[in-house]
Design a protein around this motif. Structure first.
Motif, mmCIF file in Angstrom:
data_model
loop_
_atom_site.group_PDB
_atom_site.id
_atom_site.type_symbol
_atom_site.label_atom_id
_atom_site.label_comp_id
_atom_site.label_asym_id
_atom_site.label_seq_id
_atom_site.Cartn_x
_atom_site.Cartn_y
_atom_site.Cartn_z
ATOM 1 N N PRO A 1 0.826 -1.206 0.000
ATOM 2 C CA PRO A 1 0.000 0.000 0.000
ATOM 3 C C PRO A 1 0.861 1.257 0.000
ATOM 4 O O PRO A 1 1.990 1.250 0.494
ATOM 5 C CB PRO A 1 -0.809 -0.117 1.286
ATOM 6 C CG PRO A 1 -0.015 -1.029 2.160
ATOM 7 C CD PRO A 1 0.705 -1.974 1.247
ATOM 8 N N PRO B 1 -3.348 -2.208 -3.011
ATOM 9 C CA PRO B 1 -4.480 -2.616 -2.182
ATOM 10 C C PRO B 1 -5.136 -1.460 -1.457
ATOM 11 O O PRO B 1 -6.335 -1.503 -1.156
ATOM 12 C CB PRO B 1 -3.853 -3.594 -1.184
ATOM 13 C CG PRO B 1 -2.425 -3.151 -1.083
ATOM 14 C CD PRO B 1 -2.056 -2.661 -2.454
ATOM 15 N N SER B 2 -4.355 -0.422 -1.148
ATOM 16 C CA SER B 2 -4.885 0.702 -0.394
ATOM 17 C C SER B 2 -3.923 1.872 -0.493
ATOM 18 O O SER B 2 -2.771 1.719 -0.921
ATOM 19 C CB SER B 2 -5.111 0.324 1.075
ATOM 20 O OG SER B 2 -3.917 -0.151 1.659
ATOM 21 N N ARG C 1 -9.141 0.411 -0.636
ATOM 22 C CA ARG C 1 -9.185 0.860 0.758
ATOM 23 C C ARG C 1 -8.480 2.211 0.846
ATOM 24 O O ARG C 1 -7.320 2.340 0.438
ATOM 25 C CB ARG C 1 -8.510 -0.142 1.675
ATOM 26 C CG ARG C 1 -8.615 0.244 3.141
ATOM 27 C CD ARG C 1 -7.980 -0.792 4.047
ATOM 28 N NE ARG C 1 -8.116 -0.433 5.451
ATOM 29 C CZ ARG C 1 -7.530 -1.079 6.443
ATOM 30 N NH1 ARG C 1 -6.791 -2.154 6.192
ATOM 31 N NH2 ARG C 1 -7.696 -0.686 7.686
ATOM 32 N N HIS D 1 -3.012 -4.820 3.411
ATOM 33 C CA HIS D 1 -3.043 -3.440 3.875
ATOM 34 C C HIS D 1 -2.068 -3.171 5.012
ATOM 35 O O HIS D 1 -1.853 -2.016 5.379
ATOM 36 C CB HIS D 1 -4.466 -3.091 4.346
ATOM 37 C CG HIS D 1 -5.532 -3.464 3.379
ATOM 38 N ND1 HIS D 1 -5.704 -2.814 2.173
ATOM 39 C CD2 HIS D 1 -6.479 -4.436 3.415
ATOM 40 C CE1 HIS D 1 -6.717 -3.364 1.517
ATOM 41 N NE2 HIS D 1 -7.188 -4.342 2.241
#
Length: 282
Positions: free
Chosen positions: A7, A37-38, A99, A275
Motif C-alpha cells: 500500500p 491494495p490501499s 481501501r 493493507h
C-alpha cells in the motif's frame, strides 16, 4: 506470478497547499491501475513558517510566492480538514474496491505541540506521519532546500539531529516520514551522498525510532539507501511503511516494486493482510 505491490501510505492531493496538479480522484484511479491494495491521503499540516532568503524569493513557484508575507516569511495555510474529509468520503463511495485511509503529515509537531495535539484530537485520522522539513536558524526557520549555503554534510547532520528530537518527543505520530529528506537538496556539485558517511547518526535515529514503537517509512521520491533499511532491521525496527510522497497522481506507487524488493532483502515481509505494514515477522 508477480507479488502484489504494498500500500501507498504517503500521498498528497489538491488538499495539500503545495500541490499544483494533485487530484484525489485521479490518485485513486492510478492506485487501482497499479493494483495497489490501499492508499493513505496524508495531506500537509505544515506548522512551521519559513523565512525565504531574499535572492530565492523571485524564483519560487507562484503558489509559494503568493503566500509570502512582506517580511519574506512563507506561512503555510491550515489544512481544510472538513473539505478534505468530504473528499475522502466521496472517493470511498466512488472506489469501493480500494481501501482509502484518511491521514495527515505533521511537520515538526514536537515544536508545535498545542496545534498538533488539537488537530489530532479534533479529527480521527487513520494514518499520522511525523516529518522534519526545516531547521532553526536564530529566530527563524529555513526549509532544507533553501539553506544550501551550508555544507551538505552539515545540513544532513543537523537534519538527523532534529529528526532525533522529533522521534524522542512524545509527539503523536505513527510513522517517521523520509528519514533521508536531506538528500533531496544535496548539491549536484558536491561529492555524492553516501549513507555510510552518516551511519552513526542514522543508527541513533533508527534506534530511538525502534524504542518508540513507531514505523520507518521507505519513501520512494528519492531511492532510500539499502544500508538504512538494513540498519533499521539490525537495531530492532519492527515494521516498514511505503510512501511515494506523490504530489500528482502519476507518481502514486512510484518505484514500489524496487522498494519492496529492497525491503524484503533486508528481512521485512508483507503482513497478514495486503493493507498491513511490512514486518520482520511477516
Amino acid at each position: 506470478m508477480l507479488r502484489p505491490l504494498p500500500p501507498d501510505g504517503h500521498v498528497h492531493t489538491e488538499w495539500s497547499w503545495d500541490t499544483v496538479t494533485g487530484s484525489m480522484v485521479r490518485s485513486c484511479e492510478r492506485a487501482l491501475e497499479l493494483g495497489l491494495p490501499s492508499l493513505a491521503f496524508t495531506e500537509h499540516a505544515d506548522l512551521t513558517p519559513w523565512l525565504i532568503p531574499e535572492p530565492i524569493r523571485p524564483h519560487l513557484p507562484e503558489h509559494f510566492r503568493v503566500r509570502l508575507r512582506p517580511d519574506g516569511v512563507l506561512e503555510p495555510p491550515d489544512l481544510d480538514v472538513d473539505g478534505y474529509l468530504a473528499g475522502v468520503q466521496e472517493c470511498r463511495e466512488r472506489f469501493p474496491d480500494l481501501r482509502i485511509l484518511s491521514g495527515v503529515e505533521l511537520s515538526e509537531p514536537h515544536w508545535h505541540r498545542d496545534r498538533a495535539d488539537a488537530l489530532l484530537a479534533a479529527h480521527d485520522f487513520e494514518r499520522v506521519l511525523g516529518s522534519v522539513h526545516s531547521l532553526p536558524d536564530g529566530e527563524h526557520h529555513h526549509e532544507l532546500s533553501v539553506i544550501s549555503q551550508r555544507p551538505a554534510a552539515d545540513v544532513m547532520r543537523a537534519y538527523l539531529a532534529e529528526a532525533l528530537e522529533l522521534v524522542e518527543s512524545t509527539a503523536d505520530f505513527a510513522v517517521l516520514a523520509h528519514i533521508d529528506y536531506g538528500v533531496r537538496s544535496w548539491p549536484a556539485e558536491q561529492p555524492p551522498f553516501a549513507a555510510g558517511d552518516f551511519e552513526e547518526e542514522f543508527r541513533t535515529v533508527l534506534r530511538a525510532l525502534a524504542d518508540s514503537g513507531r514505523v520507518l517509512e521507505v519513501n520512494t521520491k528519492v531511492p532510500l539507501a539499502r544500508e538504512i533499511v538494513r540498519w533499521w532491521f539490525e537495531v530492532g525496527g519492527e515494521a516498514v511503511a511505503f510512501g511515494s510522497d506523490a504530489h500528482e497522481p502519476g507518481l502514486v506507487g512510484h518505484a514500489f516494486a524496487d522498494a519492496a524488493a529492497l525491503v524484503e532483502s533486508c528481512g521485512f515481509h508483507p503482513g497478514r493482510t495486503p493493507h498491513d505494514f511490512w514486518s520482520r515477522r511477516g
